[in-house]
Design a protein around this motif. Structure first.
Motif, PDB file in Angstrom:
ATOM      1  N   VAL A 541      35.579  42.401  25.764  1.00  0.00           N
ATOM      2  CA  VAL A 541      35.826  43.372  26.827  1.00  0.00           C
ATOM      3  C   VAL A 541      37.317  43.457  27.137  1.00  0.00           C
ATOM      4  O   VAL A 541      37.964  42.444  27.437  1.00  0.00           O
ATOM      5  CB  VAL A 541      35.047  43.011  28.100  1.00  0.00           C
ATOM      6  N   VAL A 542      37.851  44.674  27.020  1.00  0.00           N
ATOM      7  CA  VAL A 542      39.251  44.945  27.381  1.00  0.00           C
ATOM      8  C   VAL A 542      39.236  45.731  28.685  1.00  0.00           C
ATOM      9  O   VAL A 542      38.740  46.860  28.735  1.00  0.00           O
ATOM     10  CB  VAL A 542      39.965  45.763  26.286  1.00  0.00           C
ATOM     11  N   TYR A 543      39.754  45.125  29.748  1.00  0.00           N
ATOM     12  CA  TYR A 543      39.707  45.752  31.073  1.00  0.00           C
ATOM     13  C   TYR A 543      41.092  46.261  31.462  1.00  0.00           C
ATOM     14  O   TYR A 543      42.060  45.504  31.541  1.00  0.00           O
ATOM     15  CB  TYR A 543      39.211  44.751  32.116  1.00  0.00           C
ATOM     16  N   ILE A 544      41.188  47.568  31.686  1.00  0.00           N
ATOM     17  CA  ILE A 544      42.421  48.171  32.192  1.00  0.00           C
ATOM     18  C   ILE A 544      42.143  48.558  33.637  1.00  0.00           C
ATOM     19  O   ILE A 544      41.377  49.488  33.903  1.00  0.00           O
ATOM     20  CB  ILE A 544      42.811  49.421  31.376  1.00  0.00           C
ATOM     21  N   GLY A 545      42.719  47.828  34.588  1.00  0.00           N
ATOM     22  CA  GLY A 545      42.397  48.092  35.985  1.00  0.00           C
ATOM     23  C   GLY A 545      43.391  47.470  36.928  1.00  0.00           C
ATOM     24  O   GLY A 545      44.432  46.940  36.525  1.00  0.00           O
ATOM     25  N   THR A 546      43.060  47.534  38.213  1.00  0.00           N
ATOM     26  CA  THR A 546      44.035  47.180  39.245  1.00  0.00           C
ATOM     27  C   THR A 546      43.672  45.929  40.045  1.00  0.00           C
ATOM     28  O   THR A 546      44.552  45.259  40.577  1.00  0.00           O
ATOM     29  CB  THR A 546      44.177  48.347  40.235  1.00  0.00           C
ATOM     30  N   HIS A 547      42.368  45.624  40.164  1.00  0.00           N
ATOM     31  CA  HIS A 547      41.942  44.538  41.044  1.00  0.00           C
ATOM     32  C   HIS A 547      41.063  43.528  40.318  1.00  0.00           C
ATOM     33  O   HIS A 547      40.435  43.848  39.314  1.00  0.00           O
ATOM     34  CB  HIS A 547      41.164  45.104  42.236  1.00  0.00           C
ATOM     35  N   GLY A 548      41.028  42.332  40.863  1.00  0.00           N
ATOM     36  CA  GLY A 548      40.196  41.278  40.295  1.00  0.00           C
ATOM     37  C   GLY A 548      38.740  41.463  40.679  1.00  0.00           C
ATOM     38  O   GLY A 548      38.169  40.645  41.403  1.00  0.00           O
ATOM     39  N   ASP A 549      38.153  42.534  40.201  1.00  0.00           N
ATOM     40  CA  ASP A 549      36.776  42.872  40.549  1.00  0.00           C
ATOM     41  C   ASP A 549      35.854  42.540  39.372  1.00  0.00           C
ATOM     42  O   ASP A 549      36.218  41.777  38.476  1.00  0.00           O
ATOM     43  CB  ASP A 549      36.700  44.355  40.926  1.00  0.00           C
ATOM     44  N   ALA A 550      34.675  43.163  39.339  1.00  0.00           N
ATOM     45  CA  ALA A 550      33.654  42.821  38.335  1.00  0.00           C
ATOM     46  C   ALA A 550      34.171  42.963  36.909  1.00  0.00           C
ATOM     47  O   ALA A 550      33.930  42.099  36.060  1.00  0.00           O
ATOM     48  CB  ALA A 550      32.424  43.713  38.537  1.00  0.00           C
ATOM     49  N   GLY A 551      34.894  44.042  36.619  1.00  0.00           N
ATOM     50  CA  GLY A 551      35.404  44.267  35.266  1.00  0.00           C
ATOM     51  C   GLY A 551      36.364  43.191  34.825  1.00  0.00           C
ATOM     52  O   GLY A 551      36.320  42.714  33.677  1.00  0.00           O
ATOM     53  N   ALA A 552      37.234  42.769  35.734  1.00  0.00           N
ATOM     54  CA  ALA A 552      38.219  41.733  35.400  1.00  0.00           C
ATOM     55  C   ALA A 552      37.548  40.385  35.167  1.00  0.00           C
ATOM     56  O   ALA A 552      37.960  39.620  34.292  1.00  0.00           O
ATOM     57  CB  ALA A 552      39.256  41.624  36.514  1.00  0.00           C
ATOM     58  N   HIS A 553      36.509  40.068  35.935  1.00  0.00           N
ATOM     59  CA  HIS A 553      35.815  38.783  35.779  1.00  0.00           C
ATOM     60  C   HIS A 553      35.137  38.668  34.412  1.00  0.00           C
ATOM     61  O   HIS A 553      35.020  37.572  33.861  1.00  0.00           O
ATOM     62  CB  HIS A 553      34.773  38.605  36.887  1.00  0.00           C
TER      63      HIS A 553
END
Length: 693
Positions: A541-553
């Motif tokens: 999983v490659v997550y491009i985002g802003t916050h330590g939310d579900a995608g980042a975990h």
């Protein structure tokens, strides 16, 4: 139209205008505290006094007197008013002197100082002294929730807040109790206000009696840089102003746009700003031995390249989140095309909307402003109070004008206005579509019926059939014509309409968002945090985002992006209106704009995208999708597409429609990072019962 003279200048105005509005039309400045264009007339403050020629020998309140109330002169002369005579000047000075009798004059410590109507008008229309030496009265402050701070000693009893909560927000939460010196604005039982629009009373209050509690003592207005932008907390696309100091967003305020949000915004839009700076991803991370470790950009890109090299294009997928702008969606789609993958999707909730049915099948065709022309509304599988609070206020506004019938199929809940509850789901819709329900006749007899269908009715395997049946119903009741297209899809995600416009859905043989998790070898998440990623299996999983939310975990590689206040981007709202959000500040640490991350990554993956800056990206975007260049315009959908969709309809049985928004305050990663939103959410779950501070 009526003719009237204002200070010697003859003008023609609509005969329903008040004298105040007529004076402003003529270019005269008339001070006011209680009058507001969108609220009923109270006539409390008497600051708007004018002199009427031939009238009584005393000034008249221009807000409470209409142009049609004036009489012509004895020889038929045009009625005349004056806004700057000695009588008017003396009267206004007297009113201001009365208003300041009990006002604490605590401007140095007042959050409203610098943008206070009382302060400004005292300087412009007041006098330099007061004849009163009596003690000032004091009023206890009230607890009305975590959002609005009260200092009621400053209150001048204009009742704007009372009229707003009743007439616009739809709930009588504030009122004036007592008489004379004991009069005060209160919530009666001193409990937290429950409206999702309560923050607007901060803008309405002409003094510092109601101010923003989270913004308390944070900044002065002249310290802030002001940037006009677009809100992404829902799909309405409310026009906002982002005020920043240095790198930090200090507050968010509404901008006037009659077509979209008038001058209101929801509390989530207004108070989200503390979530923009907490739990932020400010550098790349790579998962090593099961743990995320900080890495450089080149190390993160190398990890992605290695994962992509191990698999085939059929096993690479991309899911876009609810806050993505059109530019990054276009860049991500272009990258996936170059990698040979058709596994792209922006519908992480599994909704059945698809561009193959035509643009009319997924936009709010009658437009948001068009709600005021509707004379019958059917709401299917939606809770507009939580999904689009400002749009819900527009429905209430239309109902208050009279002659509007509202029906609801879905959850029976408090929408802040009266409606006919028809049933819970698809069985009721099928019965209505067959003409067996009496509300069918209400829609049929309406000149402009509006069918509002929400995401709650369109999620899941039956979504496409429900959409078709709603289109069939719209056609049957006469809601589809060239003059009036009353088929309205209400979205909950700011990115959704733009994604559907770009065709960000699986190509031929492609895999849908909900099926990609666990099936793909490499999965790109562009801010997609509303998915259940617990069953991702061996997916990289490659997550491009802003916050330590579900995608980042769940990510194996994190590439830190920018929030909507930190980049310039295009958003398309639920009615299909293209709007431009401007950058108000810069992302923290090493975080970059999302399209720039994708452009740099494409180079490493050997699938270089053909643009090096935002201007080049937009040129390519506008060439492929010309309507994206028409800022603040709506490209209309085709009625024929809806007619064709309705022809495929078949009844659906046994499905209950439930709104996807279960917690209004915590719908996206920014909201979940906000301490203010967390407090509001906890308060809402507790029934807004909290002891006064």
């Amino acid at each position: 139209m009526a003719k009237i003279k204002v200070d010697g200048n003859e003008i023609e105005v609509p005969d329903h205008y008040t004298l105040l509005q007529a004076a402003e039309e003529a270019g005269a400045t008339v001070p006011r505290f209680c009058f507001h264009e969108r609220l009923s007339i109270a006539g409390n403050c008497r600051m708007c006094l004018v002199e009427v020629k031939g009238g009584p020998p005393k000034p008249a309140a221009s807000c409470a007197m209409g142009v049609r109330d004036l009489r012509p002169g004895p020889n038929g002369e045009t009625p005349e008013i004056f806004t700057n005579t000695p009588m008017v000047k003396k009267a206004r000075e007297g009113v201001m002197e009365f208003l300041l009798i009990n006002h604490p004059l605590d401007c140095p410590i007042c959050d409203q100082a610098g943008e206070c109507d009382l302060q400004d008008q005292a300087m412009a229309f007041g006098t330099d002294g007061s004849r009163y030496r009596e003690n000032k009265r004091a009023v206890e402050n009230k607890y009305i929730g975590p959002l609005v701070k009260t200092i009621m000693t400053r209150c001048i009893h204009c009742t704007r807040c009372v009229r707003f909560t009743t007439e616009v927000a739809g709930i009588s939460e504030l009122g004036l109790t007592g008489r004379g010196e004991d009069a005060e604005i209160t919530t009666y039982l001193e409990r937290a206000m429950t409206s999702e629009l309560q923050g607007n009373v901060i803008d309405l209050c002409p003094v510092g009696a109601l101010t923003s509690k989270p913004y308390e003592f944070q900044a002065r207005p002249w310290e802030l840089n002001k940037t006009e932008s677009i809100d992404v907390m829902d799909a309405l696309g409310s026009n906002i102003r982002v005020d920043t100091r240095g790198r930090e967003v200090m507050r968010i305020m509404p901008r006037l746009n009659e077509q979209v949000n008038e001058e209101w915004i929801s509390d989530k839009t207004r108070f989200i700003w503390d979530g923009l700076r907490t739990q932020r991803l400010d550098r790349p991370y790579v998962r090593v031995n099961g743990r995320l470790q900080a890495a450089s950009w080149s190390e993160a890109f190398a990890a992605v390249k290695a994962a992509v090299a191990k698999t085939s294009s059929a096993k690479i997928g991309a899911i876009a989140g609810d806050l993505a702008n059109v530019e990054e969606l276009y860049a991500l789609k272009s990258l996936m095309t170059k990698l040979g993958s058709v596994n792209i999707d922006a519908r992480q909730d599994g909704v059945a909307l698809d561009p193959k049915f035509g643009r009319a099948s997924y936009i709010f065709n009658p437009t948001i402003e068009g709600i005021e022309q509707a004379d019958a509304i059917l709401i299917i599988g939606s809770n507009p109070r939580f999904e689009a609070s400002v749009l819900n206020a527009r429905i209430l506004k239309r109902q208050r004008q009279g002659g509007l019938q509202i029906g609801l199929i879905g959850e029976q809940t408090d929408l802040r206005y009266a409606y006919n509850y028809l049933g819970a789901g698809s069985d009721t819709l099928a019965q209505l579509a067959s003409g067996k329900d009496k509300f069918f006749d209400t829609l049929k007899n309406a000149k402009r019926p509006l069918i509002l269908i929400g995401q709650g009715a369109l999620i899941g395997e039956t979504g496409e059939a429900v959409l078709a049946q709603a289109a069939q119903l719209a056609n049957a009741v006469g809601a589809l014509s060239e003059e009036w297209n009353g088929f309205a899809v209400l979205h909950t995600a700011a990115a959704r309409v733009g994604a559907l416009d770009l065709g960000f859905v699986p190509g031929e043989g492609g895999v849908k968002a909900l099926d990609m998790v666990g099936q793909m070898d490499v999965l790109f998440l562009a801010g997609a945090d509303e998915l259940d990623l617990s069953n991702k299996g061996s997916s990289f999983v490659v997550y491009i985002g802003t916050h330590g939310d579900a995608g980042a975990h769940a990510a194996d590689v994190i590439l830190p992006g920018s929030t909507y206040t930190e980049k310039s981007g295009t958003y398309v709202n639920t009615e299909g209106r293209v709007q431009l959000a401007n950058r108000a500040g810069f992302a923290p640490g090493e975080a970059k704009e999302d399209w720039a991350i994708l452009r740099a990554l494409s180079d490493v993956l050997g699938a270089k995208l053909p643009f090096d800056n935002l201007t080049q990206l937009r040129s390519a975007l506008y060439a492929d999708y010309p309507h994206m260049a028409q800022i603040d315009a709506v490209a209309a959908g085709q009625v024929a597409d809806l007619t064709a969709l309705g022809a495929k309809a078949a009844p659906v049985k046994g499905v209950t429609f439930v709104s996807p928004v279960t917690d209004f305050y915590l719908t996206n990663p920014i909201a979940r990072a906000s301490a203010v939103m967390a407090e509001c959410s906890a308060l809402a779950k507790g029934g807004f019962q909290q002891a006064a501070e």
